[in-house]
Design an enzyme around this catalytic site. Structure first.
Site, PDB file in Angstrom:
ATOM      1  N   LYS A 150      25.900  -4.593  -1.592  1.00  0.00           N
ATOM      2  CA  LYS A 150      27.369  -4.620  -1.697  1.00  0.00           C
ATOM      3  C   LYS A 150      28.027  -3.960  -0.488  1.00  0.00           C
ATOM      4  O   LYS A 150      29.234  -3.778  -0.457  1.00  0.00           O
ATOM      5  CB  LYS A 150      27.816  -3.868  -2.947  1.00  0.00           C
ATOM      6  CG  LYS A 150      27.273  -4.406  -4.250  1.00  0.00           C
ATOM      7  CD  LYS A 150      27.822  -3.565  -5.405  1.00  0.00           C
ATOM      8  CE  LYS A 150      27.144  -3.887  -6.717  1.00  0.00           C
ATOM      9  NZ  LYS A 150      27.480  -2.909  -7.767  1.00  0.00           N
ATOM     10  N   HIS A 178       5.559   6.184  11.387  1.00  0.00           N
ATOM     11  CA  HIS A 178       4.975   6.070  10.046  1.00  0.00           C
ATOM     12  C   HIS A 178       3.992   7.241   9.885  1.00  0.00           C
ATOM     13  O   HIS A 178       2.774   7.056   9.878  1.00  0.00           O
ATOM     14  CB  HIS A 178       4.253   4.717   9.937  1.00  0.00           C
ATOM     15  CG  HIS A 178       3.909   4.289   8.551  1.00  0.00           C
ATOM     16  ND1 HIS A 178       4.001   5.108   7.442  1.00  0.00           N
ATOM     17  CD2 HIS A 178       3.444   3.090   8.083  1.00  0.00           C
ATOM     18  CE1 HIS A 178       3.612   4.429   6.367  1.00  0.00           C
ATOM     19  NE2 HIS A 178       3.274   3.204   6.733  1.00  0.00           N
ATOM     20  N   ARG A 205      11.504   3.661   3.128  1.00  0.00           N
ATOM     21  CA  ARG A 205      11.123   2.718   4.195  1.00  0.00           C
ATOM     22  C   ARG A 205      12.352   1.881   4.494  1.00  0.00           C
ATOM     23  O   ARG A 205      13.061   1.441   3.579  1.00  0.00           O
ATOM     24  CB  ARG A 205       9.974   1.834   3.746  1.00  0.00           C
ATOM     25  CG  ARG A 205       9.713   0.694   4.713  1.00  0.00           C
ATOM     26  CD  ARG A 205       8.447  -0.050   4.420  1.00  0.00           C
ATOM     27  NE  ARG A 205       7.275   0.729   4.794  1.00  0.00           N
ATOM     28  CZ  ARG A 205       6.046   0.245   4.797  1.00  0.00           C
ATOM     29  NH1 ARG A 205       5.825  -1.003   4.440  1.00  0.00           N
ATOM     30  NH2 ARG A 205       5.016   0.997   5.147  1.00  0.00           N
ATOM     31  N   ARG A 245       0.796  -1.218   0.000  1.00  0.00           N
ATOM     32  CA  ARG A 245       0.000   0.000   0.000  1.00  0.00           C
ATOM     33  C   ARG A 245       0.830   1.270   0.000  1.00  0.00           C
ATOM     34  O   ARG A 245       0.580   2.196  -0.767  1.00  0.00           O
ATOM     35  CB  ARG A 245      -0.890   0.065   1.266  1.00  0.00           C
ATOM     36  CG  ARG A 245      -2.185  -0.637   1.162  1.00  0.00           C
ATOM     37  CD  ARG A 245      -2.578  -1.153   2.526  1.00  0.00           C
ATOM     38  NE  ARG A 245      -1.667  -2.223   2.856  1.00  0.00           N
ATOM     39  CZ  ARG A 245      -1.895  -3.505   2.531  1.00  0.00           C
ATOM     40  NH1 ARG A 245      -3.008  -3.852   1.966  1.00  0.00           N
ATOM     41  NH2 ARG A 245      -1.003  -4.431   2.809  1.00  0.00           N
ATOM     42  N   THR A 246       1.795   1.334   0.903  1.00  0.00           N
ATOM     43  CA  THR A 246       2.479   2.617   1.085  1.00  0.00           C
ATOM     44  C   THR A 246       3.243   3.001  -0.181  1.00  0.00           C
ATOM     45  O   THR A 246       3.118   4.118  -0.679  1.00  0.00           O
ATOM     46  CB  THR A 246       3.422   2.543   2.301  1.00  0.00           C
ATOM     47  OG1 THR A 246       2.639   2.157   3.433  1.00  0.00           O
ATOM     48  CG2 THR A 246       4.069   3.882   2.583  1.00  0.00           C
TER      49      THR A 246
HETATM   50  C1  NCD Z   1       1.909  -0.873   8.249  1.00  0.00           C
HETATM   51  C2  NCD Z   1       3.415  -0.720   8.348  1.00  0.00           C
HETATM   52  O1  NCD Z   1       4.149  -0.981   7.380  1.00  0.00           O
HETATM   53  O2  NCD Z   1       3.834  -0.294   9.409  1.00  0.00           O
HETATM   54  N1  NCD Z   1       1.479  -1.086   6.933  1.00  0.00           N
HETATM   55  C3  NCD Z   1       1.198  -0.009   6.151  1.00  0.00           C
HETATM   56  O3  NCD Z   1       2.041   0.823   5.892  1.00  0.00           O
HETATM   57  N2  NCD Z   1      -0.066   0.137   5.745  1.00  0.00           N
HETATM   58  C4  NCD Z   1       1.353  -1.861   9.195  1.00  0.00           C
HETATM   59  C5  NCD Z   1       1.888  -3.256   9.219  1.00  0.00           C
HETATM   60  O4  NCD Z   1       2.776  -3.637   8.458  1.00  0.00           O
HETATM   61  O5  NCD Z   1       1.362  -4.012  10.045  1.00  0.00           O
END
Ligand code: NCD
Length: 297
Positions: free
Chosen positions: A82, A131, A103, A53-54
């Site tokens: 590397k 997040h 991320r 999703r993100t």
């Molecule tokens: C979340 C995350 O990556 O922290 N997912 C997301 O970004 N929608 C929640 C999760 O992974 O449980």
């Protein structure tokens, strides 16, 4: 808005936070008006950890604003395999793109990136840290369905220790005048600094009292001992039976992905808003990208 990076929910004061939600709503209402807003800009998505999703909603958001996207979603294909440091990777990406959405599995990685980056950094999750854009879309969805944030009672269910979404959400809820309540699985309580401002409730108490149930996945990848994960992974299960004991107006949210913590029989109920919540990732991230890139134009 004079925002340079977004690595923590604390980067946004109350006004900026509400302004982003308002801007996202305006963009959702009228997407055509902004389809060339970021024409000529390049957004990089640098994902060192899995995501559906993100990453994709950031990329969709960039495309909807007319920007182009470069990036990677598997660090094994990059020079970090590397032995390149995060800092060196980020220094380079700033020469290729106008903004980096990243991320990373290590808490604090986004702040390390910010310290060396020549372009805005957006934290799309740093290990069990924060997040912040997930929080924006969580608030957006609550406001959309409940009409307000102030006074809302929000039950946070599941892995509140490792769940970075709740680590950004709790301070934001408190600042907006909402009332978060902690319903943690055993051993997975909120970190101390957040626990102090969240009363503890059982799942039944939260179900009876809350306007929003915010359910989270037990974060398997953050456990050192697989046995500890197995012992708690099925502690909470939200099902249609539990929802018969909530307020009739209560809604269920989840940042997704879910594993077994919300039964499939909840999906068809009017309370289930988690897929709508995920969809809101696009307008909310459009507002974030536009606001950050405008200040660096
Ligand atoms: C979340 C995350 O990556 O922290 N997912 C997301 O970004 N929608 C929640 C999760 O992974 O449980």
């Amino acid at each position: 808005m004079n925002l340079r990076h977004l690595t923590s929910i604390h980067d946004l004061d109350d006004r900026a936070l509400v302004a982003l939600l308002d801007r996202a709503a305006a963009m959702e209402r009228n997407q055509e008006a902004v389809e060339e807003l970021l024409d000529g800009r390049i957004v990089c998505t640098a994902f060192f950890e899995p995501s559906t999703r993100t990453r994709l909603s950031f990329e969709a958001a960039a495309h909807r604003l007319g920007a182009r996207v470069i990036g990677f979603s598997d660090p094994a294909t990059t020079s970090s395999a590397k032995g390149e440091t995060l800092e060196d990777t980020i220094r380079m990406l700033g020469g290729y793109a106008d903004l980096v959405v990243m991320r990373h599995p290590v808490k604090g990685a986004a702040n390390r990136a910010k310290a060396v980056s020549s372009v805005p950094i957006v934290n799309a999750g740093d290990g069990p840290g924060e997040h912040p854009t997930q929080t924006l879309l969580d608030l957006y969805t609550m406001r959309k369905h409940k009409g307000k944030l102030a006074g809302l009672k929000v039950g946070l269910v599941g892995d509140l220790k490792h769940g970075r979404t709740v680590h950004s959400l709790v301070p934001a809820l408190l600042r907006m005048g909402a009332k978060p309540v902690s319903v943690a699985a055993p051993g997975l309580e909120l970190p101390k600094e957040l626990a102090a401002s969240c009363p503890v409730a059982s799942l039944d108490e939260a179900a009876a009292e809350c306007d929003v149930l915010y359910v989270t996945r037990v974060q398997k990848e953050r456990f050192e001992d697989a046995k500890e994960y197995e012992a708690v992974k099925d502690h909470f299960r939200i099902d249609a039976d539990l929802l018969r004991r909530t307020k009739s107006s209560a809604i269920v949210l989840h940042p997704l992905p879910r594993v077994d913590e919300i039964a499939a029989d909840v999906d068809a109920l009017p309370a289930a808003k988690y897929f709508d919540q995920a969809r809101s990732g696009v307008p909310v991230r459009m507002a974030v990208l536009a606001s950050l890139l405008e200040t660096t134009q």
